[in-house]
Scaffold this motif. Structure first.
Motif, PDB file in Angstrom:
ATOM      1  N   SER A   1       0.833  -1.211   0.000  1.00 54.37           N
ATOM      2  CA  SER A   1       0.000   0.000   0.000  1.00 54.37           C
ATOM      3  C   SER A   1       0.863   1.255   0.000  1.00 54.37           C
ATOM      4  N   ALA A   2       1.922   1.241   0.802  1.00 52.90           N
ATOM      5  CA  ALA A   2       2.814   2.405   0.860  1.00 52.90           C
ATOM      6  C   ALA A   2       3.496   2.625  -0.487  1.00 52.90           C
ATOM      7  N   GLN A   3       3.923   1.553  -1.136  1.00 49.12           N
ATOM      8  CA  GLN A   3       4.567   1.682  -2.439  1.00 49.12           C
ATOM      9  C   GLN A   3       3.584   2.212  -3.489  1.00 49.12           C
ATOM     10  N   LEU A   4       2.349   1.730  -3.436  1.00 49.94           N
ATOM     11  CA  LEU A   4       1.347   2.214  -4.385  1.00 49.94           C
ATOM     12  C   LEU A   4       1.051   3.695  -4.165  1.00 49.94           C
ATOM     13  N   GLU A   5       0.947   4.100  -2.902  1.00 51.81           N
ATOM     14  CA  GLU A   5       0.712   5.512  -2.605  1.00 51.81           C
ATOM     15  C   GLU A   5       1.886   6.362  -3.065  1.00 51.81           C
ATOM     16  N   ALA A   6       3.097   5.862  -2.853  1.00 49.94           N
ATOM     17  CA  ALA A   6       4.281   6.607  -3.288  1.00 49.94           C
ATOM     18  C   ALA A   6       4.297   6.745  -4.809  1.00 49.94           C
ATOM     19  N   GLU A   7       3.923   5.695  -5.495  1.00 45.82           N
ATOM     20  CA  GLU A   7       3.887   5.753  -6.963  1.00 45.82           C
ATOM     21  C   GLU A   7       2.826   6.745  -7.440  1.00 45.82           C
ATOM     22  N   GLU A   8       1.667   6.750  -6.778  1.00 50.67           N
ATOM     23  CA  GLU A   8       0.624   7.712  -7.136  1.00 50.67           C
ATOM     24  C   GLU A   8       1.115   9.140  -6.912  1.00 50.67           C
ATOM     25  N   LEU A   9       1.804   9.361  -5.792  1.00 51.10           N
ATOM     26  CA  LEU A   9       2.331  10.695  -5.514  1.00 51.10           C
ATOM     27  C   LEU A   9       3.376  11.100  -6.543  1.00 51.10           C
ATOM     28  N   ARG A  10       4.221  10.151  -6.955  1.00 52.54           N
ATOM     29  CA  ARG A  10       5.213  10.456  -7.994  1.00 52.54           C
ATOM     30  C   ARG A  10       4.532  10.852  -9.295  1.00 52.54           C
ATOM     31  N   GLN A  11       3.475  10.121  -9.651  1.00 56.97           N
ATOM     32  CA  GLN A  11       2.760  10.444 -10.887  1.00 56.97           C
ATOM     33  C   GLN A  11       2.126  11.828 -10.796  1.00 56.97           C
ATOM     34  N   LYS A  12       1.512  12.136  -9.653  1.00 56.37           N
ATOM     35  CA  LYS A  12       0.908  13.459  -9.477  1.00 56.37           C
ATOM     36  C   LYS A  12       1.976  14.544  -9.516  1.00 56.37           C
ATOM     37  N   LEU A  13       3.107  14.276  -8.888  1.00 56.86           N
ATOM     38  CA  LEU A  13       4.200  15.246  -8.889  1.00 56.86           C
ATOM     39  C   LEU A  13       4.711  15.487 -10.301  1.00 56.86           C
ATOM     40  N   ASN A  14       4.885  14.419 -11.066  1.00 58.77           N
ATOM     41  CA  ASN A  14       5.340  14.567 -12.448  1.00 58.77           C
ATOM     42  C   ASN A  14       4.324  15.345 -13.280  1.00 58.77           C
ATOM     43  N   GLU A  15       3.046  15.076 -13.055  1.00 64.97           N
ATOM     44  CA  GLU A  15       2.000  15.793 -13.785  1.00 64.97           C
ATOM     45  C   GLU A  15       2.029  17.283 -13.441  1.00 64.97           C
ATOM     46  N   GLN A  16       2.164  17.593 -12.161  1.00 70.04           N
ATOM     47  CA  GLN A  16       2.233  18.992 -11.744  1.00 70.04           C
ATOM     48  C   GLN A  16       3.499  19.655 -12.295  1.00 70.04           C
ATOM     49  N   GLN A  17       4.598  18.916 -12.327  1.00 66.02           N
ATOM     50  CA  GLN A  17       5.840  19.460 -12.877  1.00 66.02           C
ATOM     51  C   GLN A  17       5.673  19.788 -14.355  1.00 66.02           C
ATOM     52  N   ARG A  18       4.997  18.907 -15.092  1.00 59.89           N
ATOM     53  CA  ARG A  18       4.754  19.179 -16.516  1.00 59.89           C
ATOM     54  C   ARG A  18       3.885  20.426 -16.682  1.00 59.89           C
ATOM     55  N   LYS A  19       2.862  20.561 -15.824  1.00 59.80           N
ATOM     56  CA  LYS A  19       1.999  21.743 -15.904  1.00 59.80           C
ATOM     57  C   LYS A  19       2.788  23.012 -15.594  1.00 59.80           C
ATOM     58  N   LEU A  20       3.632  22.945 -14.563  1.00 53.29           N
ATOM     59  CA  LEU A  20       4.439  24.114 -14.215  1.00 53.29           C
ATOM     60  C   LEU A  20       5.419  24.467 -15.326  1.00 53.29           C
ATOM     61  N   ASP A  21       6.030  23.449 -15.923  1.00 55.73           N
ATOM     62  CA  ASP A  21       6.958  23.704 -17.024  1.00 55.73           C
ATOM     63  C   ASP A  21       6.239  24.350 -18.207  1.00 55.73           C
ATOM     64  N   ALA A  22       5.026  23.872 -18.494  1.00 55.65           N
ATOM     65  CA  ALA A  22       4.259  24.456 -19.594  1.00 55.65           C
ATOM     66  C   ALA A  22       3.895  25.909 -19.272  1.00 55.65           C
ATOM     67  N   GLY A  23       3.469  26.165 -18.041  1.00 52.70           N
ATOM     68  CA  GLY A  23       3.136  27.532 -17.634  1.00 52.70           C
ATOM     69  C   GLY A  23       4.357  28.431 -17.658  1.00 52.70           C
ATOM     70  N   LEU A  24       5.493  27.898 -17.239  1.00 58.46           N
ATOM     71  CA  LEU A  24       6.727  28.676 -17.257  1.00 58.46           C
ATOM     72  C   LEU A  24       7.130  29.009 -18.688  1.00 58.46           C
ATOM     73  N   GLY A  25       6.944  28.058 -19.586  1.00 62.09           N
ATOM     74  CA  GLY A  25       7.246  28.316 -20.997  1.00 62.09           C
ATOM     75  C   GLY A  25       6.370  29.427 -21.555  1.00 62.09           C
ATOM     76  N   LYS A  26       5.089  29.416 -21.186  1.00 60.85           N
ATOM     77  CA  LYS A  26       4.180  30.470 -21.647  1.00 60.85           C
ATOM     78  C   LYS A  26       4.607  31.825 -21.102  1.00 60.85           C
ATOM     79  N   VAL A  27       4.981  31.853 -19.825  1.00 62.62           N
ATOM     80  CA  VAL A  27       5.398  33.120 -19.213  1.00 62.62           C
ATOM     81  C   VAL A  27       6.676  33.621 -19.868  1.00 62.62           C
ATOM     82  N   ARG A  28       7.615  32.734 -20.141  1.00 63.88           N
ATOM     83  CA  ARG A  28       8.846  33.148 -20.818  1.00 63.88           C
ATOM     84  C   ARG A  28       8.543  33.730 -22.190  1.00 63.88           C
ATOM     85  N   ASP A  29       7.643  33.077 -22.913  1.00 65.07           N
ATOM     86  CA  ASP A  29       7.269  33.588 -24.232  1.00 65.07           C
ATOM     87  C   ASP A  29       6.654  34.978 -24.115  1.00 65.07           C
ATOM     88  N   GLU A  30       5.781  35.164 -23.123  1.00 65.29           N
ATOM     89  CA  GLU A  30       5.152  36.472 -22.919  1.00 65.29           C
ATOM     90  C   GLU A  30       6.197  37.529 -22.581  1.00 65.29           C
TER      91      GLU A  30
END
Length: 139
Positions: A51-80
């Motif tokens: 259960s702990a490993q599954l929760e950790a994997e879910e958190l990693r996936q959420k973290l990676n998803e948030q990182q991708r969103k932040l990178d995309a937002g940062l790219g937009k801000v840089r372009d602006e």
């Protein structure tokens, strides 16, 4: 776990009594109980780990998803910023006015030279004169 009812357990108990005898049956039952307890604890520990490993994997996936969103937002801000940085400024291309900093004004005050008026005040005063022998004998 094994879906055993009362009759199945009673049958196992009777067979164990016949095979082991009344002297060894309590010891065997205690040993079996200890082993069953250890197995249950081990299985429970494994379930917690999984259960702990599954929760950790879910958190990693959420973290990676948030990182991708932040990178995309940062790219937009840089372009602006780059797009607005290339546009002429509202002041006609003049650099911003310079401001004097308080440190520049203080640097003149922080010199090692001391004015003569303060140098005299820093001198230590002479100690008072010791009373003379005439003053101590006065009535």
């Amino acid at each position: 776990m094994f879906d055993m009812g009362f009759l199945e357990l009673m049958l196992i108990g009777v067979v164990a009594l016949l095979v082991l005898g009344p002297e060894r049956l309590p010891t065997a039952a205690r040993t079996v109980g200890l082993w069953v307890g250890k197995i249950k604890r081990t299985v429970s520990g494994m379930q917690r780990e999984i259960s702990a490993q599954l929760e950790a994997e879910e958190l990693r996936q959420k973290l990676n998803e948030q990182q991708r969103k932040l990178d995309a937002g940062l790219g937009k801000v840089r372009d602006e910023v780059e797009r607005h940085g290339d546009a002429p400024s509202s002041r006609g291309g003049q650099p911003p006015p310079s401001r004097t900093t308080p440190t520049a004004a203080r640097s003149a005050d922080d010199t090692d030279e001391t004015p003569p008026s303060t140098a005299a005040s820093r001198e230590t005063p002479e100690p008072p004169a010791a009373p003379s022998a005439k003053d101590s004998n006065a009535p």
